[in-house]
Motif scaffolding. Structure first.
Motif, short mmCIF file in Angstrom:
data_model
loop_
_atom_site.label_atom_id
_atom_site.label_comp_id
_atom_site.label_asym_id
_atom_site.label_seq_id
_atom_site.Cartn_x
_atom_site.Cartn_y
_atom_site.Cartn_z
N ARG A 116 56.75 23.69 11.51
CA ARG A 116 55.46 24.02 12.11
C ARG A 116 54.40 22.98 11.77
N SER A 117 54.75 22.09 10.85
CA SER A 117 53.80 21.03 10.48
C SER A 117 53.82 19.95 11.55
N GLU B 16 60.61 26.54 7.71
CA GLU B 16 59.66 27.08 8.68
C GLU B 16 58.34 26.33 8.61
N ARG B 17 57.89 26.07 7.38
CA ARG B 17 56.64 25.33 7.21
C ARG B 17 56.80 23.91 7.76
#
Lengths: 317, 242, 304
Positions: free
Chosen positions: A168-169, A164-165
């Protein structure tokens, strides 16, 4: 009652392990648009890798390095990543379907080698001689399985949070940009080939991690575990959950795994005896129908991703 | 009204349904004339001839050719409606030979060999290379082949999308002159060009489109002497500036 | 050694027939069709059905032709199976691939073809059973062509090779000498220009599927004649066929033929060195070598 609980623990453990693999697949297909036609090879590389590194030495084949378990697990994931690196280097600069063909071929070949290379993989009878970590300390089988489930769940959550990180990066946005419009991404001075290769390797490592956990759980792996069936199952899980959507991928995994075990159970229980040998056949038809049906009528999955920049932009115009 | 071949009335068209590129366009093309469409980038010039060809869907409005309604024809049926379309780029099949390119467009005709002989007589440069792959041709020769392919089916109207793009000035002049010559044989040409200066000198009538609408139209000779048009499209200078 | 070569040539002819259709579809529709090999199964099984039908209606057709195990009924059945398979291919395209293509979802085509393959293979298994079947239970003995080196060849094998070569020649003629062939090449090169040049795309796409299906059916019957018929023919042949396609270069019919023979022969030759258990992996080894040496195949255009 204990039987039910212990079955639920077993079911949840397998489903969570498969969910990790589906998350890895999602990074490849859902976020980057790379079709991996041989998921099971990377899963198998992790499984065999982990057992070979972490198992006890065997007389009849190499491996059995008795490595500290977490290292063995990581080693399995790295083995899957190495395999991905080789395949990716050879095919990612070509037409997109070369990757599909090559990965499919890798899976066939992987199973073939595991079945035949006695001295390496134990051949058709599989790889034994692995002791599950800390098993000697926990007397009760169910307690051990619950503890193992906890570990698997933690790893599933970690994988989820990591991905998820990642998506979204800025790097994740780049992946989507490449999937949507490679030429535009290239004109921004990005090298899509490198970025896709990195995504393919990362996804494969995650799939390999799942394979390692799977082999650990059974303390055993054989060529039967790396049949193409698994690739199809994982694909169905992802497409039902919705490509590109990590939460959907996890829910899709549980749904399809439940449907698969339930259909197998009910066919074997209620179908006439002469039809029993067709249980697998019918399950494969169902999987095929799920894949084709979803692509035709609900390609965004049952739980479509919310974060599609270009489509919402298109609607507003 | 003089003899009008192509009538396009209140055309709204675009690739995506809710996003029309042509918002309202009216164009008339006289028989055996060379009609030019010019305008800034994104004005919808190419889209208009693609709409006539059936390549871009027409949302509303009507197109008639010699009184027959041809709105929204299938692109592969253009020849039956006596229309031919020369796309701007990639307008020949590189992997086929020159003869095969022509045979392909003439495959439904009974007299294709005779027609090809006529075309080769007209374009000797193509005749000498007839069995070479079309991909080996020079830019100007490719346009010749593309025009020959259009001409092969004996259309009454040829739609040309920037035929001089990417050509040397000499080759550009040749292909535009070819378009002009065709009108004297009774063929009607609707031409989109960026190369306004050269094209305007050869055209009969000229439409100016902007943002998907008609902006202005007049005889080419009139527009050539129009100071505003000259300033915008023909590289003229505003009076009084350096 | 000689025996391996002879067997390899025969396998090669069958793989070639499959690869021709696949390379045309991959070139024109730009996706790797993993269900193409299932068309061989459809062909093999539909010939089985037609054969039973014809032999039942006209028992005289069930007589063998000369030294072959082939009967007139089976030859007739093969043509019917070619038609039926061509039609199936068109229908599969209409119901699945065309609808995905129309959505503009190119990447999903490969994915869908996996699902289609799974459905066809297992539906065939459900209908015809999982056991292997034969066109003829009569044993046809091989003829010893030479004893040292040992070379045994069945009359059927000679027939299959000649029939396959004949089919390829006919196709080559159509593609290189007729406007129909130009139309196929034109659509593969530039579909939108082909359309404005008067070619109806949907017809040409259907034609490609029909040709691919017909050749696959012939290959399936030939395979069944030399081995046996079972629902996993497609699973076993999908990789060799892909290997032949890639070796030849996507879009090259001649390349597919050559690739088929290369794959067939080298797979048989490899078994002289490798244990037979490794034979399913050989086509992938060939793909691997090719990707290292000449990624676009022997006759392929540069792909991006």
């Amino acid at each position: 009652m204990m039987g039910l609980i212990s079955y639920l623990v077993f079911f949840t453990t397998i489903a969570s392990i498969l969910a990790i693999a589906v998350l890895g697949l999602n990074l490849q297909w859902g976020n980057t648009g790379l079709f991996n036609g041989g998921v099971v090879a990377f899963f198998g590389a992790g499984a065999y890798g982990t057992l070979l590194l972490g198992g006890a030495p065997q007389a009849d084949h190499i491996g059995g390095f008795n490595l500290f378990y977490p290292l063995a697990l990581i080693g399995g994931a790295v083995a899957a990543g190495l395999l991905a690196w080789v395949v990716g280097r050879l095919t990612l600069h070509l037409r997109h379907d070369y990757l599909a063909i090559a990965t499919f071929g890798v899976a066939v070949t992987f199973e073939n080698i595991m079945r035949n290379a006695q001295g390496f993989s134990g051949g058709a009878k599989g790889l034994r001689g692995f002791t599950r970590p800390l098993e000697a300390w926990v007397n009760d089988g169910l307690t051990y399985n619950v503890l193992f489930l906890l570990v698997v769940s933690v790893l599933l959550i970690c994988t989820y949070v990591f991905l998820e990180r990642l998506i979204r990066s800025p790097y994740g946005r780049l992946l989507r940009a490449i999937r949507e419009d490679e030429i535009a991404a290239r004109s921004l001075g990005k090298n899509p080939g490198k970025i896709r290769l990195a995504a393919f390797i990362t996804g494969s490592c995650i799939i390999g991690l799942a394979g390692g956990l799977y082999a650990t759980f059974y303390a055993f792996v054989s060529p039967q575990d790396v049949l193409p069936t698994l690739t199809f199952q994982l694909w169905a899980m992802l497409i039902v959950g919705g490509a590109g959507n990590n939460r959907g991928a996890i829910i899709g995994t549980f749904l399809i795994w439940a449907a698969w075990t339930a259909s197998g159970w009910s066919l074997s229980r209620f179908a006439p005896v002469e039809l029993q040998i067709y249980t697998g056949t019918m399950q494969f038809i169902l999987i095929g129908l799920v894949i084709v049906g979803m692509l035709l009528w609900r390609p965004q999955g049952l739980f479509p991703e919310r974060l599609v920049v270009s489509q919402s932009g298109r609607k507003k115009n | 009204m003089a003899d009008v071949l192509l009538h396009a009335t209140d055309i709204v068209a675009g690739y995506v349904k809710d996003l029309p590129i042509l918002k309202q366009v009216n164009i008339e093309v006289k028989r055996a004339s060379l009609t030019l469409i010019i305008g800034p980038n994104g004005a919808g010039k190419s889209t208009f001839i693609k709409a006539v060809a059936g390549v871009v869907p027409v949302t509303s409005g009507e197109i008639t050719l010699a009184g027959q309604r041809i709105t929204g024809i299938r692109p592969d049926q253009m020849a039956q409606h006596s229309i031919a379309y020369v796309p701007q780029s990639d307008n020949i099949f590189r992997s086929l030979t020159i003869r095969q390119n022509l045979e392909l467009v003439l495959r439904k005709s009974n007299s294709s060999a005779a027609r090809i002989a006529e075309l080769f007589a007209r374009f000797p440069a193509l005749a000498t290379k007839h069995s070479e792959k079309a991909g080996t041709l020079s830019g100007g020769q490719r346009q010749m082949l593309a025009v020959a392919m259009a001409l092969a089916v004996d259309p009454s109207l040829i739609l040309m999308d920037e035929p001089s793009a990417g050509l040397s000035p000499k080759a550009a002049q040749e292909v535009l002159q070819l378009a002009r010559d065709l009108t004297t044989e009774g063929v009607t040409i609707l031409l989109v060009e960026q190369n306004v200066n050269q094209a305007m000198h050869l055209a009969d009538h000229c439409y100016i489109l902007a943002e998907g609408r008609n902006q202005h139209d007049a005889d080419a000779a009139v527009l050539l002497n129009d100071p505003i048009v000259g300033e915008i499209y023909l590289g003229g200078r505003r009076v009084g500036t350096a | 050694m000689i025996q391996s070569l002879a067997d390899g040539i025969l396998v090669g002819a069958i793989v070639s027939l499959g690869a021709i259709g696949l390379t045309m579809v991959m070139h024109m529709l730009r996706f790797a069709n993993f269900s193409h090999a299932e068309l061989l199964s459809i062909g093999a099984y539909s010939a089985l059905v037609f054969d039973a039908l014809f032999s039942g209606i006209l028992p005289i057709l069930a007589n063998k032709i000369g030294p072959l195990s082939m009967t007139w009924a089976l030859i007739l059945s093969m043509f019917c199976a070619m038609g039926a398979t061509g039609l199936s291919a068109v229908l599969i395209d209409r119901f699945v691939f065309k609808r995905i293509r129309d959505k503009g979802d190119e990447l999903s085509m490969v994915f869908a073809s996996f699902g289609v393959a799974l459905i066809i293979r297992n539906v065939l298994g459900l209908i015809f059973g999982l056991k292997s079947q034969l066109y003829s239970n009569d044993i046809v003995f091989a003829v010893m062509v030479s004893s040292d080196p040992l070379l045994l060849i069945k009359p059927d094998q000679v027939f299959v090779l000649l029939a396959a070569l004949l089919i390829m020649l006919v196709l080559q003629f159509v593609l290189s000498r007729t406007t129909l062939g130009y139309a196929l090449r034109a659509v593969a090169e530039n579909p939108s220009l082909a359309e404005v040049s008067g070619i109806r795309l949907s017809w040409v796409i259907a034609l490609v599927w029909i040709i691919g299906g017909m050749l696959a059916a012939a290959a399936g019957v030939f395979y069944g004649l030399n081995n046996h018929i079972n629902p996993v023919i497609g699973r076993d042949l999908v990789l060799p066929i892909f290997a032949a396609t890639i070796v030849g270069g996507i879009g090259s019919v001649f390349g597919a033929v050559l690739g088929g023979f290369i794959v067939g022969i080298s797979a048989n030759m490899a078994l002289l060195i490798l244990p037979s258990g490794y034979s399913p992996a050989v086509p992938f080894m060939i793909i691997l070598v090719l990707l290292l040496v000449r990624p676009n195949g022997l006759f392929g255009e540069t792909q991006t």
